[in-house]
Enzyme design. Sequence first.
Site: not given
Length: 832
Positions: A485, A487, A489, A491-493, A605
């Site tokens: 889905l 990416e 800093t 990681g990834r989803v 954030d």
Amino acid sequence: MVAANLEVPTSSSSSAATKRQKDVDNKLEKCLNDMLKLKTSSNNNSTSNSNNNAIMSHSLTGEHKDPKTALEGPTSSSSSSSSKYIGESQIPVPVQLYDPQKPLLQQQQQQQRICYPIGKSNSTSQLPMGGYQRLLQHQQQQHHQQQQQQHQEQQQYPQHKRPFLNWNSFACSAMNGASDPFMQQQHMPAHQQQQHLPHKLQQSYSSSHVPKQAPKSGLAMFLQKNTNKENKFGQPMQQQPPGMMPQMYGYQAPQQQSKIGYPRTGAPLTHSASFSSAQRPTALQFHQQHQQQQHLQQQQQHPQQQQHQHSSFGVGMMSRNYYNMPKQPERKPLQTFDPYAYPKPNQMQPVKYQQQQQHPHTQFQNASAGGGGGGAAGLQYDPNTNTQLFYASPASSSSNKQPQQPQQQQQQQQSQLQQSNSVIFNHSGQQHQPHQQQQNEMSKSALGLHFIETAKPVIQDDADGHLIYHTGDILHHRYKIMATLGEGTFGRVVKVKDMERDYCMALKIIKNVEKYREAAKLEINALEKIAQKDPHCDHLCVKMIDWFDYHGHMCIVFEMLGLSVFDFLRENNYEPYPLDQVRHMAYQLCYSVKFLHDNRLTHTDLKPENILFVDSDYTSHYNHKINREVRRVKNTDVRLIDFGSATFDHEHHSTIVSTRHYRAPEVILELGWSQPCDVWSIGCILFELYLGITLFQTHDNREHLAMMERILGQIPYRMARNHTLYSKTKTKYFYHGKLDWDEKSSAGRYVRDHCKPLFLCQLSDSEDHCELFSLIKKMLEYEPSSRITLGEALHHPFFDRLPPHHRVGEVSNKQPLSSGSSSRERSHSLSR
């Protein structure tokens, strides 16, 4: 069978030939007399001796005088006892047996192989009677047995290293329906095994002092001889008592191919299992030779007692089958196996272990004879099929060589299945599972294994610390990866499917880096606290469903949502959202972040990438002003995500937080920050949703401050002075209270050309647009203490036009308008 060879005398003297012929006749008569005496003393071998007498009488008639007829004439009947005298210098030659008791036509149809010596010699020791003389000499038999014993002892040591085993040749033939030659040999009757025993040339050993390994029996020997060119002519297979090896290996029918499965879901293997020379099986520690001979004699004399002793799995079984029962090979973890190939094992049903207690066939374990790292193999009784099954266990659990109690065996089997994901094989083709019985396809290399110990998958990361995965991988024995889905800093989803609930979810896979792993733990802590305060997700924060540590990668499972507001904006060619949609999204954002501030938590954030639509379906319509189609999202319900940087008031506050474009001035100037920095970020987000462009498009602190002054006016003197006095950074951005900025430089010209005052960015002078910019201006106040709070923002006139069904919750007038004490925010933000 007896080796024989006759040669024509080469001497020119007729007297010498006559003398030699007489000497031969005397020896033949003497041997015939000995055989007649042996016939009278032996009752069990009367038939064979009568045949031998006929052959001997036929030899005395003079056929041995002609070398051409000698090759077709006298021979002895084949027997298992005489087959051991075949030398290395003998080759099989088909001959016809002569039996006066049978018709001549029937004898011509029977063809057997008799080994004759290779080479020529003038000695009479190579005559046909030499075989019978060796039978009568007991000392020669003992000498031959001693040679065999020494030969077997030399073969107990490891072999030389051989080329890499290629399992594909055997696997392909097995998948095409080729039967196992080992199984064919074991299921043959005893007399057929003797007849079909291949007469292969003995392999001459090299002059090296390193001895060879004992020949492997069964499937291991078949694979070794077909895949290693160096051992193409190996030792012949030694025979096993009938009915012994089929029970040990669990074979029931050679026509039915073995199947393997998993203890839980029965997913097929997907990778080849090849073993290098360092992972070869090691030889089994044998018993002494005199004990082995005693057990072999007991087998021949008491076959029924042998079968009973074999069922008890005692030590006698090891000694009786010392040459046909090699130690089970040590299996190391397969380094190429994928993570999803091994489903999570479950506990076996207690009923199965209760049935095992009722049978005396409980367990038989062999401790690993080699070094560490290997596994132990054993036999397990299956009451349903009345067969014995192989099971594999890790080396850590195989150190005990003594038999165990049934209860201890059950506990150990359960722990082994849970820890090492052991696969139990039934070679009859049936696998027993607690919930299902399923036959699965095997990988090519797995066809050549009697049993296999499945290992935990090897996890690989890339250079940045991201987990290397593929579509279809199953993580944590539950979540199947469907697609990627996004990416970042961290990681990834990925999109995953919950195999237990059959529901799609979003899985956040954190990098295998220490700082990101610690940040993930903080995010999990914050999400758990939010779930305690808001169990039904009424305050529009994303719901955490599960989390786990996957080999150093912190993984968090969330509910599945749609696109982020930034991704939708980008796919729509940065066409801004309509004002009514901006109002609804701004209201939800303020309401959700206010909930965090009320619980003394700062997100730090906030950006369009961290605001996700619940459902990002859209409609398309044609815009005549820009002459193209634009998308419009159907449902503007959003959720707030990414709490990896969320910080409680009592926790340590990092010096730099937030993404560059949404970073508050107090963070840049290192004056301390708290909840007001989130309000600044929301003001920048509203501007971007309204115009489709970023308010502060820069990557430099000095340029960022110059853009602020160009859009919002001059930075207050107090903040500039505090930065000069209290900032720890060596770079100072102010000189005498003013920003040190050259407007004539290229960067200065860029800021002057691309930035303009805030109110000049309004698309319309209507009341709605003016109210929005009024709210944005209050959110972008320099002083954190003067900045509007989110409680006050929810009562701003801009949200008065919001429809009632879009309001998440009515804000009570009795509650304080600010999210906490204003004095607390000011004192904390300007603590320096």
